[in-house]
Motif scaffolding. Structure first.
Motif, PDB file in Angstrom:
ATOM      1  N   ARG A  34       4.067  47.985 -71.250  1.00 50.88           N
ATOM      2  CA  ARG A  34       3.449  48.910 -70.291  1.00 50.88           C
ATOM      3  C   ARG A  34       4.105  50.295 -70.368  1.00 50.88           C
ATOM      4  O   ARG A  34       3.400  51.309 -70.440  1.00 50.88           O
ATOM      5  CB  ARG A  34       3.590  48.324 -68.884  1.00 50.88           C
ATOM      6  N   ASP A 126      -4.478  46.247 -67.586  1.00 52.17           N
ATOM      7  CA  ASP A 126      -3.165  46.108 -66.969  1.00 52.17           C
ATOM      8  C   ASP A 126      -2.208  45.337 -67.851  1.00 52.17           C
ATOM      9  O   ASP A 126      -2.613  44.488 -68.651  1.00 52.17           O
ATOM     10  CB  ASP A 126      -3.266  45.443 -65.603  1.00 52.17           C
ATOM     11  N   ALA A 152      -2.265  49.871 -65.233  1.00 49.07           N
ATOM     12  CA  ALA A 152      -1.788  50.657 -66.373  1.00 49.07           C
ATOM     13  C   ALA A 152      -2.821  51.716 -66.765  1.00 49.07           C
ATOM     14  O   ALA A 152      -2.462  52.835 -67.145  1.00 49.07           O
ATOM     15  CB  ALA A 152      -1.487  49.740 -67.558  1.00 49.07           C
TER      16      ALA A 152
END
Length: 225
Positions: A34, A126, A152
């Motif tokens: 991420r 995400d 994200a």
């Protein structure tokens, strides 16, 4: 010219909605971290604005100028495999950080979003929160609001706003040095106490969201140091 427009942000109400598509490469097997994906997003967004093609007389100038003169909307979408390969043919800049790649494309009228982009999914981008390593030398620090939960995909757009709003605050020498590092950014989430201290320090650039998705209007999402 582009940096001046970003710095002023005194835009009129838009008659036509424009947005910068940001394509996040998220493969099924071995997806990126991420943090690395967010850092690639921040770098690629500002790289489009500072690309020589966005200068006056450049082939991208009018598209970037028209977009920056309005709200700097960004729409994040995920791609993999052949989808990712297809968007590499569209005008934009791809940045890769620690194996995570994002391509920020030339801003367009939303109604004229390229077919290769329009068919990509906005949801499902995400990724689990990870523990980032040390801040790389020369990276610009972007702090995420620890009180606000964002996907994200949403955060990719927010850190892209932050890197863009930071650029006009830098000197020509600082911009040149940053360019040699491919506009490296370090995205970090501070403690609540650290965030509150930064907000009141007066030495940061704040991104306040319009509230179209995920967060309330006026929410401060990211601070750029």
């Amino acid at each position: 010219m582009i940096l001046d427009l970003i710095a002023s942000r005194n835009y009129a109400e838009e008659s036509e909605v424009r947005a910068m598509p940001m394509v996040l490469r998220i493969e099924r097997v071995d997806p990126p971290s991420r943090t690395a994906l967010l850092e690639a997003a921040a770098a690629s967004a500002v790289a489009v604005c500072l690309d020589p093609r966005a200068d006056v007389g450049g082939e991208w100038h009018e598209a970037v100028r028209a977009w920056v003169a309005g709200r700097i909307r960004k729409v994040s979408r995920r791609a993999r495999g052949a989808q990712w390969d297809a968007v590499q043919e569209l005008p934009g800049v791809t940045i890769t950080v620690d194996g995570a790649s994002v391509r920020s494309l030339l801003p367009v009228l939303v109604s004229e979003t390229p077919r290769e982009v329009a068919k990509l999914q906005i949801s499902g981008s995400d990724l689990p929160v990870d523990e980032p390593g040390p801040v790389p030398e020369g990276a610009r620090l972007l702090y995420v609001n620890p009180r606000v939960e964002m996907s994200a995909g949403k955060l990719a757009a927010q850190v892209g706003h932050a890197s863009m709003l930071l650029a006009p605050r830098l000197s020509e020498a600082e911009l040149k040095a940053w360019a040699t590092l491919d506009y490296r950014c370090a995205v970090r989430t501070p403690s609540v106490a650290e965030w509150d201290s930064l907000v009141h320090s007066g030495d940061v650039v704040a991104v306040r969201d319009a509230g179209f998705t995920e967060v309330e209007p006026g929410t401060t999402t990211v601070l750029a140091v």
